[in-house]
Design an enzyme around this catalytic site. Structure first.
Site, PDB file in Angstrom:
ATOM      1  N   ALA A  14       1.339  -0.817  -0.185  1.00 18.39           N
ATOM      2  CA  ALA A  14      -0.122  -0.023  -0.122  1.00 18.39           C
ATOM      3  C   ALA A  14       1.345   1.214  -0.119  1.00 18.39           C
ATOM      4  CB  ALA A  14      -1.061  -0.402   1.522  1.00 18.39           C
TER       5      ALA A  14
ATOM      6  N   HIS B 226      -3.763  -9.754  -4.184  1.00 17.87           N
ATOM      7  CA  HIS B 226      -4.679  -9.837  -3.248  1.00 17.87           C
ATOM      8  C   HIS B 226      -5.659  -8.951  -4.766  1.00 17.87           C
ATOM      9  CE1 HIS B 226      -2.309  -9.456   1.119  1.00 17.87           C
ATOM     10  NE2 HIS B 226      -2.517 -10.474   0.514  1.00 17.87           N
TER      11      HIS B 226
ATOM     12  N   CYS C 291     -26.813  -7.676  -9.888  1.00 11.22           N
ATOM     13  CA  CYS C 291     -26.253  -7.985 -11.771  1.00 11.22           C
ATOM     14  C   CYS C 291     -27.237  -7.792 -12.267  1.00 11.22           C
ATOM     15  CB  CYS C 291     -26.245  -9.405 -11.755  1.00 11.22           C
ATOM     16  SG  CYS C 291     -25.791 -10.032 -13.228  1.00 11.22           S
TER      17      CYS C 291
ATOM     18  N   SER D  12       4.552  -3.522   5.399  1.00 15.36           N
ATOM     19  CA  SER D  12       4.755  -3.672   6.368  1.00 15.36           C
ATOM     20  C   SER D  12       5.596  -4.807   6.517  1.00 15.36           C
ATOM     21  CB  SER D  12       3.863  -3.173   7.527  1.00 15.36           C
ATOM     22  OG  SER D  12       2.544  -3.826   6.904  1.00 15.36           O
TER      23      SER D  12
END
Ligand code: NAD
Length: 240
Positions: free
Chosen positions: A25, A122, A151, A193
């Protein structure tokens, strides 16, 4: 950030032919997307539930409306643009030096910068599927939907192709990541991290010459780094 360490990084890049980048991130904070664990990151803001809870599979299933409220509000940044780190990494790939980017990010900014071999551990906010009929939807459809995205064919709930807490990683992405990392002569770890597993464990497959760590806060792998740079990753790459 002293010039000596940047010079050392530059020389090591010149000396490498199979660079792999492993990021998180922190790579996108200079593009205006908050990370999780910095002081102004999502984990230090106040919510009804901790962010780990709100982006978990259980929460998605049991409190779907609240999940999408948080997700749309805090995890979607359609106007974010690649910063100097994304751009330089794309350049290094074009030059043939960098072979892959392995990212824990879900924002699609590496592709927006022009990178091709991007392994998204991810998932991505740009891919969304109906849980009933598997029809594909883009990010824009999810953003424009009211509340829980449904949808337009069958009415099923649309789930982002993002790996939530309690969900497993895609095995083919893991295999490609291991293959790249184990062939790399340089592994650059940046803006992460390194506490989210199993993603962080994949760097153990590296056996090349230069391990580079670029991060603002200390990481558990600083002690293993051949080149350790404490600084903003966009600034570092703009000086390469
Ligand atoms: P993290 O929030 O745990 O850690 C980010 C790290 O980056 C911190 O150590 C911080 O000091 C460092 N950092 C922040 N800005 C930086 C900068 N400009 N230059 C250098 N370092 C900087 O993030 P993580 O390790 O990626 O793990 C969190 C999980 O959150 C990931 O699984 C990811 O999927 C998800 N996430 C993704 C995004 C995104 O797609 N942009 C944003 C938030 C969270």
């Amino acid at each position: 950030m002293d010039s000596e360490v940047i010079e050392k990084f530059k020389n090591a890049v010149d000396d490498s032919n199979y660079i792999v980048f492993f990021g998180g991130a922190g790579v996108s904070t200079e593009s205006g997307i908050p990370d999780f664990r910095s002081t102004d990151g999502l984990y230090n803001q106040k919510y009804k539930y901790p962010p780990e809870t709100m982006v978990s599979h259980t929460f998605y299933v049991q409190r779907t409306e609240e999940f999408f409220e948080f997700y749309k509000d805090k995890m979607l940044f359609p106007d974010a643009e690649p910063n100097a780190a994304h751009k330089k990494l794309a350049e290094l790939e074009k030059e043939g030096k960098l072979k892959a980017i392995v990212t824990q990010n879900i924002d699609g900014l590496h592709q927006k910068a022009g990178s091709k071999e991007v392994l998204e551990l991810h998932g991505s906010v740009h891919r969304n599927y109906c849980t009933k009929c598997h029809k594909f939807f883009d990010l824009d459809y999810v953003i424009k939907s009211d509340g829980v995205p449904k949808c337009d064919d069958c009415g099923g709930i649309i789930k982002p192709d993002v790996v939530l807490y309690e969900e497993g990683l895609d095995s083919s992405i893991i295999a490609r990541t291991i293959d790249h990392i184990s062939h790399a002569d340089m592994l650059i770890i940046g803006g992460t991290s390194l506490v989210v597993y199993p993603a962080a464990g994949l760097i153990d497959y590296f056996k090349g010459k230069y391990l580079v760590v670029i991060n603002m806060a200390p990481t558990p792998r600083d002690k293993n780094a051949d080149i350790l740079i404490n600084g903003k990753i966009g600034e570092v790459f703009s000086r390469l």
